[in-house]
Enzyme design. Sequence first.
Site, PDB file in Angstrom:
ATOM      1  N   ASP A   1       0.843  -1.194   0.000  1.00  0.00           N
ATOM      2  CA  ASP A   1       0.000   0.000   0.000  1.00  0.00           C
ATOM      3  C   ASP A   1       0.886   1.254   0.000  1.00  0.00           C
ATOM      4  O   ASP A   1       1.967   1.250  -0.606  1.00  0.00           O
ATOM      5  CB  ASP A   1      -0.930  -0.023   1.218  1.00  0.00           C
ATOM      6  CG  ASP A   1      -2.266   0.659   0.954  1.00  0.00           C
ATOM      7  OD1 ASP A   1      -2.270   1.889   0.778  1.00  0.00           O
ATOM      8  OD2 ASP A   1      -3.296  -0.028   0.944  1.00  0.00           O
TER       9      ASP A   1
ATOM     10  N   HIS B   1      -3.878   6.201   3.360  1.00  0.00           N
ATOM     11  CA  HIS B   1      -4.515   5.010   2.809  1.00  0.00           C
ATOM     12  C   HIS B   1      -3.949   3.729   3.417  1.00  0.00           C
ATOM     13  O   HIS B   1      -4.688   2.841   3.856  1.00  0.00           O
ATOM     14  CB  HIS B   1      -4.336   5.020   1.291  1.00  0.00           C
ATOM     15  CG  HIS B   1      -5.160   4.026   0.542  1.00  0.00           C
ATOM     16  ND1 HIS B   1      -4.753   2.726   0.357  1.00  0.00           N
ATOM     17  CD2 HIS B   1      -6.350   4.142  -0.096  1.00  0.00           C
ATOM     18  CE1 HIS B   1      -5.659   2.083  -0.369  1.00  0.00           C
ATOM     19  NE2 HIS B   1      -6.644   2.918  -0.663  1.00  0.00           N
TER      20      HIS B   1
ATOM     21  N   SER C   1     -11.071  -0.338  -1.431  1.00  0.00           N
ATOM     22  CA  SER C   1      -9.837  -0.375  -0.639  1.00  0.00           C
ATOM     23  C   SER C   1     -10.133  -0.669   0.815  1.00  0.00           C
ATOM     24  O   SER C   1      -9.277  -1.170   1.539  1.00  0.00           O
ATOM     25  CB  SER C   1      -9.108   0.967  -0.718  1.00  0.00           C
ATOM     26  OG  SER C   1      -8.370   1.077  -1.890  1.00  0.00           O
TER      27      SER C   1
END
Length: 636
Positions: free
Chosen positions: A48, A103, A424
């Site tokens: 990620d 994220h 996600s």
Amino acid sequence: MDGVVSVFPNRIHQLQTTSSWNFLGLKEAERAYSNSSTESNIIIGVIDTGIWPESESFSDKGFSPPPKKWRGVCEGGKNFSCNSKLIGARYYGMESARDNDGHGSHTASTIAGNAVKHVSFYGHGNGTARGGVPAARIAVYSVCDIQGCRADRILSAFDDVIADNVDLISISISLNDIFRFELDPIAIGGFHAMAKGILTVNSAGNDGPGRGSVRSVAPWILTVAASNTNRAFVTKVVLGDGKTVVGKSVNSFELNGTMYPLVYGGSASSRCDAATAGFCTPHCLDTKRVKGKIVLCDSAQNSDEVQSKGAIASIVKSSRVDYAFIFSFPVSVLSEEEYNSVISYMNSAKNPKATVMKSETIFNQTAPITASYSSRGPNTLIPDILKPDITAPGTEILAAYSPIAPPSESDTRRVNYSIISGTSMSCPHIAGVAAYVKTFHPRWSPSMIQSAIMTTAQPMNTSTSPADHIAEFAYGAGHVSPIAAVHLGLVYELTISDHVTFLCGLNYTGKSLRLISGENSSCSEEQSQSLPRNLNYPSMTAKVAATEPFNLTFRRTVTNVGTSKSNYKAKVLGGSKLTVKVVPDSLSLKSMYQKKSFTVTVSGQGPEADKLESSQLIWSDGIHSVKSPIVIYATN
């Protein structure tokens, strides 16, 4: 050069953006459901944007040293430290593994973050934030920068994460198009991981609700769609005439009920035509016409422009009001109907005014429903493999964040926890469930874990998916049920050889097989004639000619993982337009891991173009129910 397996364009791929675990049945107050002694031995590799190592979600308080099987390193860069919770870090082409985006921290904490009390986004979602397997260990592989996630970095990360001996991989990155497997870095990396006994969980993508928008289509990867939960954030708009309309956003700003003048973007420009200005397009609005007012915009895309011109708040229109965004000032996102009612009020009132309220939390919305943004099938690369595979919560998820990343564009605030929506967010929920299953069944192969998750899913029907006749193409096998996935009776198991045979049936040759597997493989004549639909997959899918008669057969084999002696009977539900015959329709199993084969013959009239017919095969021994969707569809 010797040693170069293949060469393909180095494309840039994209990221797909706590009550969710309670919603799934894994409740914090009932930790008896967990197998915590084994859970602490599970290592999850997260590919990620990196991680914020100082977050409470990744503290190692109470953790023993890393498992002895761990072979990785902590190479997170300058001023980056690992611990007994966050046991490894690597980065590729950047300055460090520190998360500058938020994220990666969000996805990692959703999988395995510690239980952290009194967490919220400015009071929204207040409660305990935690992952599905909070005792598990995390290793991060940072491959994404502000431009996206380069293919070479993704492949390098797969090399390392496999060598580091993790138990499973979570990658919330979506391809920017659909590619043959030999050009797909996630499919290549996932194949190598599968060969080493590591399951890869991947997000379906955020390009829904268009048909054929799913990009993660390899059968050795578990592809995840996104749903909502029963919790939602709503932002009300109170008009000057007392009427209230309900919109969506995560709005933490207080206007204290003060009414402000309303102005439509299309009437607030001297430089652009009314239609262009109506979208609040950059460089269109006149500051003197919007300053101190609430601006109505025909699009939710330009709120930053509205704020920069001095507006107090904005009311915007969107066709998607099933999930909430964070904005950097007060915004309410309305459906077209509600938005038009505000326009009507503004046009009829002498001095139209309104106020935007702080968001409220509701807990009684219908759920689970597939999110509008979640990418849909059919699988345009391999029509006879159903994708996505499974659905999990991905909408309005509160989890750890990077305190140096703004929670929204142009936002000056900084937070440790934030609310994000996307596949996600659903991907790490399934990664957490896969880890949870592995704590009870540590020797299960990737395909066994995938089968367990898919065949115990809660059914979803057309009414719980934004329609258009694509049902299973929206949610796959259904909505994940973590506890059921642990206690099941049969699994559909796949080996490397099965996947090679599958690829041979897709006309891969020895040379092209090597581009995916890295091994010197070849295809026999029998393998080359194999049908993709006969891969021993937990779902059964076939593309047929529209409105033409069809008769086809699926071949499957199940492995007994329930009780040593059991008898299963087949039952078919739904699909009134399909004739389904299972042979044999009963299975007698006398030992653990015994295998039994059967065929499923489906016949009928092909559905109309771009529609499907589906039913469900259920094997039951009176205790366990093993469910597989059967999907027949046609295209233009």
